[in-house]
Scaffold this motif. Structure first.
Motif, mmCIF file in Angstrom:
data_model
loop_
_atom_site.group_PDB
_atom_site.id
_atom_site.type_symbol
_atom_site.label_atom_id
_atom_site.label_comp_id
_atom_site.label_asym_id
_atom_site.label_seq_id
_atom_site.Cartn_x
_atom_site.Cartn_y
_atom_site.Cartn_z
ATOM 1 N N GLU A 128 0.825 -1.209 0.000
ATOM 2 C CA GLU A 128 0.000 0.000 0.000
ATOM 3 C C GLU A 128 0.861 1.262 0.000
ATOM 4 N N GLU A 131 -2.915 6.654 1.514
ATOM 5 C CA GLU A 131 -4.361 6.522 1.626
ATOM 6 C C GLU A 131 -5.024 7.654 0.857
ATOM 7 N N TYR A 154 -12.845 -1.544 -0.266
ATOM 8 C CA TYR A 154 -11.397 -1.502 -0.440
ATOM 9 C C TYR A 154 -11.089 -1.247 -1.909
ATOM 10 N N TRP A 156 -7.654 -0.367 -4.563
ATOM 11 C CA TRP A 156 -6.185 -0.384 -4.639
ATOM 12 C C TRP A 156 -5.735 -0.104 -6.065
ATOM 13 N N TYR A 163 -4.582 3.644 -1.913
ATOM 14 C CA TYR A 163 -5.724 2.791 -1.573
ATOM 15 C C TYR A 163 -6.791 3.524 -0.771
ATOM 16 N N ASP A 165 -9.561 2.454 2.329
ATOM 17 C CA ASP A 165 -9.907 1.434 3.318
ATOM 18 C C ASP A 165 -11.043 1.948 4.191
ATOM 19 N N ALA A 168 -12.390 -2.200 5.775
ATOM 20 C CA ALA A 168 -11.914 -3.256 4.874
ATOM 21 C C ALA A 168 -11.472 -4.517 5.606
ATOM 22 N N ARG A 285 -10.458 -6.687 2.182
ATOM 23 C CA ARG A 285 -9.012 -6.742 1.952
ATOM 24 C C ARG A 285 -8.569 -8.134 1.512
#
Length: 388
Positions: A128, A131, A154, A156, A163, A165, A168, A285
């Protein structure tokens, strides 16, 4: 002093001394404690005697009650365990009563429950980056408009690792999205030469089940290749085909064992499809990690990946994340729906070459259309932010 007077005084002194001695002796005899001690000793001895009688009575009562029972039920059984020699106790089942339905590992005929392989997992974890707080903020604003929907999201980015989240790591029922790990393990078994896509299986009543898919309406004992069953499992979300493939792999235990070897902690199959109770579960995830590793040459071969992506590119249900994508975007995915949970998970390929993973689970009131509406709008927001 005259002798007579001296003798008279001596007699008086002697008489006084004797009287004084007699008085002290009298007083001493009156206060002499051994007299009381003797009385106390007699009282204590009497009490001890009563206590002994009570103790003997209690012990005898326990002995007469317990000893025959213990002899018949314990001591006797040690030398003569059972008159029914043909009946064998399953001590493993007594020690591990939940192993038959919670096990995820099978070795030499014994079931066990093992944790995920975290030191040397077969799957590669997602790396990752940053964010995407702006996108998360927009999605949270959208979530606020749907108070009855409890989502897990989630996202990505393949290029940057950036990403999103939102819950997630929370465990959700997977519904038919659980068919993704079944598909992946199927092709890993093919690569290990345990079976081929040309092998055939008959449709028996044991595997026929309700819910999605057309196989439930086919003739009994009609045969289907593994390739056909896998395609039906993904494109039609066929439950009967899924159960047949799980059995072909060995059992749900075999699939769960594989998932633990991959390094996934929260993905689990414990009910045949359709899992209307939502006992098969995962996280957004975990599902994103599975999607990423389909494209991992260290995990699956190129031929397996092409087959899997071919199935996922022809899913009939295009009313969720796919409905929020513009024309020209490609989506390889798997959907799931059990009434209380609606979800979609896949890989988006934008016309400009942008590529990202997106997984959305949504708890909702049973069959509420708001679940679908939320997922479509969330897909639009995600695409507009990821593809700029």
């Amino acid at each position: 002093m005259p002798e007579l007077a001296r003798q008279s005084r001596y007699r008086e002194y002697s008489s006084y001394s004797q009287q004084s001695y007699i008085r002290r002796d009298y007083v001493h005899s009156v206060n002499y404690t051994p007299v009381k001690r003797t009385v106390d000793q007699k009282k204590v001895a009497r009490n001890n005697f009563i206590h002994r009688i009570i103790s003997v009575a209690v012990v005898s009562l326990i002995g007469l009650t317990f000893l025959p029972f213990s002899f018949n039920k314990i001591t006797k059984m040690m030398f003569n365990p059972t008159p029914y020699k043909e009946v064998k106790a399953d001590y493993e089942q007594l020690l591990f009563p939940t192993a038959n339905y919670l096990s995820n590992h099978w070795f030499l005929g014994h079931r066990s429950l093992e944790g995920a392989e975290t030191k040397k997992p077969l799957m590669t974890s997602l790396v990752e980056g940053n964010e995407l707080s702006g996108l998360e903020s927009q999605l949270n604003n959208l979530i606020a408009l749907y108070p009855s929907i409890k989502p897990s999201i989630y996202v990505w980015d393949y290029e940057t690792g950036n990403y999103v989240d939102i819950n997630a790591n929370e465990i959700y029922p997977t519904a038919s999205i659980i068919k993704l790990p079944v598909l992946v393990e199927l092709f890993r078994a093919i690569e290990q030469n345990n079976l081929t896509i040309y092998d055939e299986m008959p449709l028996t009543e044991y595997y026929r089940t309700e819910g999605s898919g057309s196989l439930q309406f086919k003739a009994a004992n009609s045969k289907y290749t593994i390739d056909t069953l896998a395609r039906m499992m993904i494109t039609e979300s066929d439950n009967s085909a899924t159960n047949m493939l799980i059995a072909k792999l060995g059992s749900m235990t075999e699939v769960n064992s594989a998932i633990r070897d991959w390094g996934l902690k929260h993905t689990y199959i414990q009910t045949w499809l359709p899992d209307l109770g939502g006992t098969n579960h995962s996280t957004a995830r975990d599902m994103a990690t599975i999607l990423y590793n389909i494209d991992n040459p260290k995990f699956l071969s190129t031929s397996s990946r092409e087959k899997i992506f071919d199935y996922m590119g022809h899913v009939h249900n295009n009313r969720l994340i796919a409905a929020g994508l513009p024309a020209g975007a490609t989506f390889l995915h798997k959907t799931g729906d059990i009434g209380k949970m609606l979800g979609d998970a896949g890989i988006v390929y934008a016309p400009n070459g942008k590529k990202y993973i997106v997984v959305i689970f949504a708890h909702r009131p049973h069959n509420s259309p708001l679940g679908k509406e939320f997922i479509v709008k969330a897909s639009e927001v995600i695409y507009n932010n990821m593809v700029k």
